[in-house]
Design a protein around this motif. Structure first.
Motif, PDB file in Angstrom:
ATOM      1  N   ASP A   6       0.817  -1.203   0.000  1.00 20.34           N
ATOM      2  CA  ASP A   6       0.000   0.000   0.000  1.00 20.34           C
ATOM      3  C   ASP A   6       0.858   1.263   0.000  1.00 20.34           C
ATOM      4  O   ASP A   6       0.513   2.264  -0.621  1.00 20.34           O
ATOM      5  CB  ASP A   6      -0.926   0.018   1.221  1.00 20.34           C
TER       6      ASP A   6
ATOM      7  N   VAL B  40      -2.224  -7.850  -4.871  1.00 21.34           N
ATOM      8  CA  VAL B  40      -2.324  -6.437  -5.239  1.00 21.34           C
ATOM      9  C   VAL B  40      -2.066  -6.260  -6.729  1.00 21.34           C
ATOM     10  O   VAL B  40      -2.725  -5.438  -7.388  1.00 21.34           O
ATOM     11  CB  VAL B  40      -1.329  -5.604  -4.407  1.00 21.34           C
TER      12      VAL B  40
ATOM     13  N   GLY C  53       0.959   3.487   4.245  1.00 25.31           N
ATOM     14  CA  GLY C  53       1.336   2.180   4.760  1.00 25.31           C
ATOM     15  C   GLY C  53       1.807   2.226   6.199  1.00 25.31           C
ATOM     16  O   GLY C  53       1.751   1.233   6.911  1.00 25.31           O
TER      17      GLY C  53
ATOM     18  N   SER D 243      -5.509   2.038  -2.722  1.00 24.01           N
ATOM     19  CA  SER D 243      -4.447   2.212  -1.729  1.00 24.01           C
ATOM     20  C   SER D 243      -4.608   1.305  -0.522  1.00 24.01           C
ATOM     21  O   SER D 243      -3.783   1.341   0.391  1.00 24.01           O
ATOM     22  CB  SER D 243      -4.416   3.673  -1.264  1.00 24.01           C
ATOM     23  N   GLU D 244      -5.676   0.481  -0.480  1.00 25.10           N
ATOM     24  CA  GLU D 244      -5.918  -0.423   0.648  1.00 25.10           C
ATOM     25  C   GLU D 244      -5.888  -1.883   0.233  1.00 25.10           C
ATOM     26  O   GLU D 244      -6.155  -2.772   1.044  1.00 25.10           O
ATOM     27  CB  GLU D 244      -7.282  -0.118   1.281  1.00 25.10           C
ATOM     28  N   GLN D 245      -5.592  -2.154  -1.039  1.00 24.32           N
ATOM     29  CA  GLN D 245      -5.639  -3.534  -1.512  1.00 24.32           C
ATOM     30  C   GLN D 245      -4.622  -4.415  -0.803  1.00 24.32           C
ATOM     31  O   GLN D 245      -4.885  -5.593  -0.536  1.00 24.32           O
ATOM     32  CB  GLN D 245      -5.405  -3.568  -3.025  1.00 24.32           C
TER      33      GLN D 245
END
Length: 462
Positions: free
Chosen positions: A69, A120, A194, A374-376
């Motif tokens: 992330d 991701v 992150g 951005s959260e995968q």
């Protein structure tokens, strides 16, 4: 569109080969480990060769999610692949059991990093409609190692020596990584914060210690250590997962719980089926192993079919998968009766494997679909972490209960194991309706789905 179309061909082949090599390592080493501990005089630390890898994988999975992330998936993929190869080389060249265990720990950490990074990459490199097909290909990558891994490991040990079980995989990993490399440069850059996931790493270390300790305490049937490590696991595991996971919050938390319960149910039944067939029905080890083979074949078939049924909603696919797994567990429980035909078990376990194939890729694809870019990493990490923690806890406690009963009544011990698995599958069925997020209507006629951690997902017309 196909996952082997020109824009995706090299990436798909590279990712699938990486998954297959990691699967082969996990399966082949299990078969070769008796020869390894004999050669290195390591019987007293046999369990640590597996427990250390599992603990390192839990930590690597958590680190990889936050890293992907914060910096994108390329860095954790390369670091994870390098760690995986370094661990293979260290294990393959080990002169003692301590070095081999160290290599297995490095390997487990690297595999944890790389696996999350691959999730991701799927989310960023492929369009959403191809996600179920990519995860189906990942499931297929486990089939060949499941079928031939033990036999190949046996041949390698006999003809070339046990070291080549590790060194051979190391040699094949580099070309697979090179096939993935060109696609890394074209990935969309969605970097998040992150650092806010950094605290999860410490909790993951605690959860890893609790999980491994519970596993070993269960093996030794220690009545003092079992509740101690279980308490530690209960205290730390929730901190590694999204808020609301154990409250079955809608969306990603419920997806994590559903997959964890489903995986634990399948694993709890699967580990006792071959033992039941050999001990209670008198089948040979090879014949009993057929049950595992047909379960794996059913899994791959279910994965393939779910990826080609886009009109069936994810909720229905997940629900169907859970029902089929529950059916397979029921067949295993019925087979405890001596008069039950063995065909009942085999047919049921094909259905159970098929159900896992339908549900697992769908669950993975849904987590990506409900995650902001951005959260995968964090959400994919949580999905895999929940899977590991649920299965580890259930297998440790289920194994302890089985050991306590088997001497007095083998039938009751086996039945209790399958009842536990059935209960987990039914709990997963309860969670299925909460895996879908309701649409929140906004002004202007549009609706938005939000991920469990608050990030915006896909905007759709109401």
């Amino acid at each position: 569109m196909s996952t082997l179309a020109r824009p995706y061909r090299a990436l798909t082949i590279g990712l699938v080969v990486l998954v297959a090599l990691m699967a082969f390592e996990a399966i082949a080493v299990t078969a070769a480990m008796p020869a390894i501990v004999t050669a290195l005089d390591g019987l007293t630390v046999y369990g640590m060769a597996f427990g250390g890898t599992m603990a390192a994988g839990i930590v690597g999975t958590t680190v990889g999610g936050g890293w992907a992330d914060a910096r994108g998936p390329a860095a954790p993929l390369w670091a994870g692949t390098a760690g995986f190869v370094a661990g293979l080389l260290l294990s393959g060249l080990a002169t003692g059991m301590e070095l081999l265990i160290a290599g297995r720990i490095v390997m487990g950490f690297g595999a944890g990093l790389a696996t999350v990074a691959m999730y991701v990459i799927v989310g960023r490199a492929y369009p959403e409609e191809l996600h179920p097909r990519v995860f189906a290909a990942f499931a297929g990558a486990w089939l060949v190692p499941s079928l031939v891994g033990p036999a190949v490991a046996g041949v390698l040990v006999e003809l070339a020596g046990w070291r080549w079980v590790f060194l051979g995989v190391a040699l094949l990993t580099a070309p697979a990584a090179l096939a993935v490399a060109p696609s890394m440069r074209s990935l969309a850059d969605h970097r998040g914060d992150g650092a806010r996931h950094g605290g999860r790493v410490l909790w993951a270390v605690g959860a890893a210690v609790g999980a491994v300790g519970l596993h070993f305490a269960g093996e030794r049937h220690d009545p003092l250590l079992i509740p101690l490590f279980l308490a530690g696991l209960v205290a730390t595991a929730p901190r590694t997962l999204p808020s609301g996971t154990f409250a079955l919050k809608r969306g990603i938390p419920s997806l994590i719980v559903t997959r964890g319960l489903l995986g634990a149910a399948f694993a709890q039944a699967e580990v006792f089926i071959p033992l039941m067939l050999t001990r209670e029905r008198g089948y040979s080890t090879a014949a009993a192993g057929v049950s595992l083979t047909i379960g794996a074949v059913g899994w791959v078939a279910g994965s393939w079919l779910q990826s080609r049924a886009p009109r069936i909603t994810p909720e229905r696919k997940i629900g169907l998968g859970v029902v089929l797994v529950a059916t397979g567990v029921t067949a295993a429980a019925v087979s405890v009766l001596p008069e039950a035909p063995i065909a009942v078990l085999l047919t049921g376990w094909v259905a159970g494997g098929f159900g896992m194939g339908v549900a697992y890729p769908t669950l993975s694809a849904q987590v990506l679909a409900l995650s902001a870019p951005s959260e995968q990493g964090a959400n994919s990490s949580a999905l895999q972490l929940g899977d590991q923690l649920f299965s580890t806890t259930v297998l440790a406690l289920g194994g302890t209960l089985f050991a306590a009963w088997v001497a007095s009544s083998a039938s009751a011990a086996f039945l209790s194991s399958f009842v536990i698995a059935e209960a987990l599958a039914l709990l997963a069925l309860v969670a299925v309706p909460r895996t879908v997020l309701p649409l929140r209507v906004r002004s202007g006629g549009t609706s938005v789905e939000r991920s469990a951690t608050g990030g915006a997902g896909a905007t759709v017309e109401a």
